[in-house]
Design a protein around this motif. Structure first.
Motif, short mmCIF file in Angstrom:
data_model
loop_
_atom_site.label_atom_id
_atom_site.label_comp_id
_atom_site.label_asym_id
_atom_site.label_seq_id
_atom_site.Cartn_x
_atom_site.Cartn_y
_atom_site.Cartn_z
N THR A 6 13.05 9.16 6.62
CA THR A 6 13.27 10.22 5.64
C THR A 6 13.62 11.50 6.39
O THR A 6 13.78 11.49 7.62
N CYS A 7 13.75 12.60 5.67
CA CYS A 7 14.01 13.90 6.29
C CYS A 7 13.25 14.96 5.49
O CYS A 7 12.78 14.70 4.38
N PRO A 8 13.11 16.19 6.03
CA PRO A 8 12.28 17.20 5.37
C PRO A 8 12.66 17.49 3.91
O PRO A 8 11.79 17.59 3.05
N ARG A 27 9.17 7.27 7.79
CA ARG A 27 8.64 7.52 6.45
C ARG A 27 7.13 7.30 6.36
O ARG A 27 6.40 8.08 5.75
N SER A 28 6.64 6.21 6.98
CA SER A 28 5.21 5.89 6.88
C SER A 28 4.36 6.96 7.55
O SER A 28 3.31 7.35 7.04
N GLU A 29 4.84 7.47 8.69
CA GLU A 29 4.10 8.51 9.39
C GLU A 29 4.04 9.79 8.56
O GLU A 29 2.98 10.40 8.40
N ALA A 30 5.18 10.18 8.01
CA ALA A 30 5.23 11.40 7.19
C ALA A 30 4.34 11.26 5.95
O ALA A 30 3.63 12.19 5.56
N GLN A 31 4.38 10.08 5.33
CA GLN A 31 3.58 9.86 4.12
C GLN A 31 2.09 9.99 4.42
O GLN A 31 1.35 10.63 3.66
N ASN A 32 1.65 9.39 5.53
CA ASN A 32 0.23 9.44 5.88
C ASN A 32 -0.23 10.88 6.12
O ASN A 32 -1.30 11.30 5.65
N ILE A 33 0.60 11.65 6.87
CA ILE A 33 0.22 13.02 7.19
C ILE A 33 0.19 13.90 5.94
O ILE A 33 -0.77 14.64 5.69
N ILE A 34 1.23 13.80 5.10
CA ILE A 34 1.31 14.64 3.91
C ILE A 34 0.23 14.26 2.90
O ILE A 34 -0.38 15.12 2.27
N ASN A 36 0.83 -1.21 0.00
CA ASN A 36 0.00 0.00 0.00
C ASN A 36 0.87 1.26 0.00
O ASN A 36 0.58 2.23 -0.71
N GLU A 37 1.93 1.23 0.83
CA GLU A 37 2.82 2.40 0.89
C GLU A 37 3.50 2.62 -0.46
O GLU A 37 3.62 3.75 -0.94
#
Length: 482
Positions: free
Chosen positions: A413-415, A457-464, A4-5
């Motif tokens: 990841t990073c910003p 990475r998964s957390e950032a992807q979900n939020i963005i 899914n990711e």
């Protein structure tokens, strides 16, 4: 990264790559293309690119592929590069009246890729054949400046811009497609990296300069295609061992194809193999095309240069390997027995090759991790997260640490990476971190990197993804202030 990711990452990256192709009549079709590309299947990607080409039958594929080739997503970029190399496209003889090529929008790096050089893009702007997109005359903090070419298809038919092939060919995916740089190609063709660059610039060898350091890239298949049809005069001389005078005598009735080098540099004569005299063809066929000196037994002696070639290291690294005991040497005097030189023993080089298999250079590790050497060095080596074996010119990373890097790249990841991957403004990402919307790792975590903001990475992807979906929500009732 689970399925899914991977799907949503590819979907967002393909939407970002294809966003400038939107025209009023193509919105739904392009969204379907993005969804299909997000499956991650190379064959599906190739089919969708062929479908895109049918939307713009007169447009050179460089323009269609530019956003994908320059994508931060390594999968999309690698698929697009392979598609670019394996597709053949003839110059169009007509231009459809209803073609929407003039509505396509490109960033400056994409324009430079499409028209090959910054100077050519500047010239087009001066001639008003490349203009700023009407809806965005000034760049803002959150949007890149975009450009349009009112007659893009026909501009690319001009000789200096488009590389057209004599016959059309549909691309098919390959399991072993590989890009190589000019020095690697030069080694295969027994010439110099500068000559390879000239051959690429002239269009004799298919290749292009991307965001790689060290000049343009080509493919093994392109080198093979060139080698099957042509041969450089310098390669004939090296393979046959003939003197210049003798070679000149044999070739006096054969007209070469002259490739222009840099100003004040020698031209590069190449010959079509089919036109070579029979005596020369026989001499070439009886020679080994790619002779490489190999170690035959433990008593062999190799120069430092040959040892470096066997170990795929820089020549200056050999003295360091001798100092730490990896290589052994013997002194061989010359005929006067007053002077001589050190040679590496064949036995120690054989053992060193076994040892070398446990390490990768930074560039080799970058390829293994689908990343780039500069990023690996600055993010993992310079920060002390990974401690490499430092030779005089080369950093070697053991395989365990390469696995650690690969896991970190997939998991964290990073910003600045998020900006490239999702085309999301940096300051919005910073505000999400400051407000607690995205939680970075803290010192003490085994995956924390000193001096870097490390984010799951998964957390950032979900939020963005959530924020992007809100931004593009077409239902006014669901819109909330950003």
């Amino acid at each position: 990264m689970d399925k899914n990711e991977t799907f949503f990452t590819l979907l967002l990256s393909s939407m970002s790559a294809i966003r400038h192709f939107h025209t009023p009549s193509s919105q739904l079709r392009l969204m379907e293309v993005c969804v299909n590309i997000a499956s991650g299947n190379k064959s599906t990607y190739f089919r969708e690119m062929q479908r895109l080409q049918r939307f713009f039958p007169s447009l050179h594929r460089r323009a269609l592929l530019a956003p994908f080739i320059l994508s931060a997503n390594q999968t999309l970029s690698s698929y697009a590069i392979e598609y670019f190399f394996n597709t053949h496209q003839t110059k169009p003889t007509s231009h459809q009246r209803d073609c929407c090529c003039g509505e396509l929008q490109f960033t400056k790096p994409e324009l430079i890729f499409i028209f090959k050089t910054f100077n050519q893009v500047t010239q087009l702007k001066a001639e008003k054949r490349c203009i700023r997109a009407d809806f965005l005359l000034k760049p803002t903090a959150n949007k890149k400046l975009l450009f349009q070419c009112p007659d893009l298809c026909m501009t690319l038919t001009e000789e200096s811009y488009g590389d057209w092939e004599p016959r059309n060919r549909t691309a098919t995916p390959e399991a072993d497609f590989e890009l190589i740089d000019c020095p690697q190609a030069a080694k295969i063709l027994r010439t110099t990296a500068a000559n390879i660059k000239h051959l690429i610039n002239s269009g004799i060898i298919k290749g292009f300069k991307l965001h790689y350091p060290g000049g343009p890239r080509t493919s093994l298949l392109s080198i093979k295609a060139f080698n099957d049809k042509y041969i450089l005069r310098s390669e004939i001389a090296k393979q046959t061992g003939l003197s210049n005078e003798k070679l000149r005598e044999i070739l006096k009735k054969t007209t070469p194809l002259i490739i222009q080098g840099f100003p004040y540099a020698r031209n590069i004569p190449i010959y079509k193999r089919a036109q070579l005299p029979s005596e020369l063809t026989t001499a070439l066929n009886t020679r080994n095309n790619f002779p490489i000196r190999t170690i035959t037994d433990g008593k062999s002696l190799l120069t430092f240069s040959q040892a470096a070639e066997q170990l795929k290291l820089d020549l200056k690294d050999i003295s360091q390997l001798i100092k730490i005991g990896i290589l052994q040497t013997v002194f061989v005097p010359n005929q006067t027995e007053k002077k001589g030189r050190d040679y590496c023993t064949g036995e120690s080089v054989t053992q060193a090759k076994v040892w070398r298999k446990g390490y990768l250079t930074v560039q080799e590790a970058a390829l293994s991790c689908h990343s780039n050497g500069h990023m690996l060095h600055s993010h993992f080596l310079a920060t002390g997260f990974i401690k490499p074996l430092a030779l005089k010119k080369t950093f070697l990373i053991n395989l365990e640490d390469v696995t650690k890097i690969a896991h970190h790249l997939k998991t964290y990841t990073c910003p600045s990476w998020l900006v490239k991957e999702y085309n999301y403004p940096l300051m919005k990402i910073v505000r999400l971190i400051e407000s607690g919307g995205i939680q970075p790792l803290i010192p003490g975590d085994s995956n924390f990197i000193v001096g870097r903001i490390t984010i799951p990475r998964s957390e950032a992807q979900n939020i963005i993804t959530l924020h992007i979906s809100k931004k593009y929500d077409t239902n006014p009732q669901n819109k909330k202030p950003d």
